[in-house]
Structure formats: C-alpha cells, structure tokens
Design a protein around this motif. Sequence first.
Motif, PDB file in Angstrom:
ATOM      1  N   ASN A 167       0.806  -1.239   0.000  1.00  0.00           N
ATOM      2  CA  ASN A 167       0.000   0.000   0.000  1.00  0.00           C
ATOM      3  C   ASN A 167       0.830   1.276   0.000  1.00  0.00           C
ATOM      4  O   ASN A 167       0.288   2.361  -0.162  1.00  0.00           O
ATOM      5  N   LEU A 168       2.146   1.151   0.155  1.00  0.00           N
ATOM      6  CA  LEU A 168       2.968   2.357   0.175  1.00  0.00           C
ATOM      7  C   LEU A 168       3.176   2.918  -1.224  1.00  0.00           C
ATOM      8  O   LEU A 168       3.655   4.029  -1.386  1.00  0.00           O
ATOM      9  N   ASN A 169       2.780   2.149  -2.258  1.00  0.00           N
ATOM     10  CA  ASN A 169       2.727   2.699  -3.627  1.00  0.00           C
ATOM     11  C   ASN A 169       1.628   3.760  -3.727  1.00  0.00           C
ATOM     12  O   ASN A 169       1.638   4.560  -4.657  1.00  0.00           O
ATOM     13  N   LEU A 170       0.716   3.773  -2.767  1.00  0.00           N
ATOM     14  CA  LEU A 170      -0.387   4.753  -2.805  1.00  0.00           C
ATOM     15  C   LEU A 170      -0.110   5.978  -1.928  1.00  0.00           C
ATOM     16  O   LEU A 170      -1.020   6.772  -1.662  1.00  0.00           O
ATOM     17  N   LEU A 171       1.125   6.124  -1.492  1.00  0.00           N
ATOM     18  CA  LEU A 171       1.488   7.300  -0.690  1.00  0.00           C
ATOM     19  C   LEU A 171       1.152   8.579  -1.451  1.00  0.00           C
ATOM     20  O   LEU A 171       1.422   8.681  -2.641  1.00  0.00           O
ATOM     21  N   GLY A 172       0.569   9.563  -0.737  1.00  0.00           N
ATOM     22  CA  GLY A 172       0.133  10.795  -1.389  1.00  0.00           C
ATOM     23  C   GLY A 172      -1.357  10.753  -1.697  1.00  0.00           C
ATOM     24  O   GLY A 172      -2.016  11.785  -1.742  1.00  0.00           O
ATOM     25  N   ILE A 173      -1.877   9.543  -1.892  1.00  0.00           N
ATOM     26  CA  ILE A 173      -3.299   9.363  -2.216  1.00  0.00           C
ATOM     27  C   ILE A 173      -3.997   8.735  -1.009  1.00  0.00           C
ATOM     28  O   ILE A 173      -5.089   9.124  -0.604  1.00  0.00           O
ATOM     29  N   ARG A 174      -3.289   7.765  -0.409  1.00  0.00           N
ATOM     30  CA  ARG A 174      -3.823   6.959   0.678  1.00  0.00           C
ATOM     31  C   ARG A 174      -3.858   7.744   1.997  1.00  0.00           C
ATOM     32  O   ARG A 174      -2.835   8.281   2.420  1.00  0.00           O
ATOM     33  N   GLU A 175      -5.004   7.805   2.672  1.00  0.00           N
ATOM     34  CA  GLU A 175      -5.142   8.438   3.995  1.00  0.00           C
ATOM     35  C   GLU A 175      -4.130   9.573   4.203  1.00  0.00           C
ATOM     36  O   GLU A 175      -3.262   9.481   5.072  1.00  0.00           O
ATOM     37  N   PRO A 176      -4.238  10.657   3.431  1.00  0.00           N
ATOM     38  CA  PRO A 176      -3.220  11.716   3.510  1.00  0.00           C
ATOM     39  C   PRO A 176      -3.076  12.338   4.905  1.00  0.00           C
ATOM     40  O   PRO A 176      -2.004  12.845   5.247  1.00  0.00           O
ATOM     41  N   GLU A 177      -4.156  12.255   5.721  1.00  0.00           N
ATOM     42  CA  GLU A 177      -4.074  12.813   7.085  1.00  0.00           C
ATOM     43  C   GLU A 177      -3.117  11.980   7.952  1.00  0.00           C
ATOM     44  O   GLU A 177      -2.561  12.477   8.925  1.00  0.00           O
ATOM     45  N   VAL A 178      -2.891  10.726   7.576  1.00  0.00           N
ATOM     46  CA  VAL A 178      -1.961   9.867   8.326  1.00  0.00           C
ATOM     47  C   VAL A 178      -0.587   9.871   7.655  1.00  0.00           C
ATOM     48  O   VAL A 178       0.446   9.973   8.310  1.00  0.00           O
ATOM     49  N   TYR A 179      -0.562   9.752   6.319  1.00  0.00           N
ATOM     50  CA  TYR A 179       0.696   9.479   5.621  1.00  0.00           C
ATOM     51  C   TYR A 179       1.223  10.646   4.777  1.00  0.00           C
ATOM     52  O   TYR A 179       2.270  10.513   4.151  1.00  0.00           O
TER      53      TYR A 179
END
Length: 144
Positions: free
Chosen positions: A11-23
């Motif tokens: 799921n770290l390929n979705l960094l920037g898109i995924r749960e931006p408040e967390v990541y």
Amino acid sequence: MMRIDIINGPNLNLLGIREPEVYGVKTFEEYFSSLKVLFSEIDLHYFQSNLEGEIINRLHEIGFSSDGIILNAAGYTHTSVAIADAVAAIRTPVIELHISNVFAREEFRHQSLMASKCVGLIGGLGLKGYELAIQYFIDSNKNS
Ligand code: DQA
C-alpha cells in the motif's frame, strides 16, 4: 560508493493518495528524487512491493551486498514471520521504519515481528525518518 536500500511494503505505492491525514500528500517517487539529490554521494535504491514473497526475495538479493536497508514492511510488520526470518537471515543491517507513530494507533500496530532483528526502529516522524535512517548508516559506516 556506499549502497543503501529502501524497501517499502504493501500500500505504500499509494502514498500521497492513501489516507493523507496519516501518511501525507507526497508520493514516494517525489520524495525519493529529493533523497537522491540530498545524498548524491550514496548509491541509493528503492524497491516497493505489495507481495510478501517479493519483499523476501529482495532482502535475499541485496542482503549480503548492500551497506544498509531501511525496511517499511507496512502491514506485514505486524504479521509476517517469514519477512522477520529473512531479516534475521541476511548480513546487511536493517532499520525498521514507519511513517506514522504506530504506538499512537490501533493496538494491532503495537506489535512488530521484525523489530528485534533490526538495528533500530524509527516511527512517527513522517518521511523525514528515511533521511534520518540514511544518515545513521552513513555515520556508522564512517566510524567502522
Ligand atoms: C506503516 C504503519 C503500518 O501499521 C501500516 O500497516 C502501514 C504503514 C507506516 O509507515 O506508518 O501500511 O508501516
């Protein structure tokens, strides 16, 4: 030239898109480009996979030649005996890294199966943690 490897798990390929408040809002590719500029004297490599076996294969592939591995095994941190065994099996020192503060989150994130096989652990400092881990490997390489 010193070689340092970053391995990011599921799921770290979705960094920037995924749960931006967390990541956060930055993609890892963007961040990795800035790391390459910041540490231009280092042979820096980045690998990401959503598959447990691919992460294990990568650890085997680089784990006897790389000078340092930064491993964010993501969700597998809390579940994977096989990745923990791979970390124990290789020679290259590994730093476990989390972008978020896993201890401020759900209880199931408080356990790491690999932390005891790693030289150390960084968490909760956002993407900055990767820079700090690289700096640690550079400093310990100079002192050895
Ligand atoms: C993570 C924390 C894990 O608990 C989670 O499953 C992730 C990312 C982090 O970098 O904060 O996917 O490793």
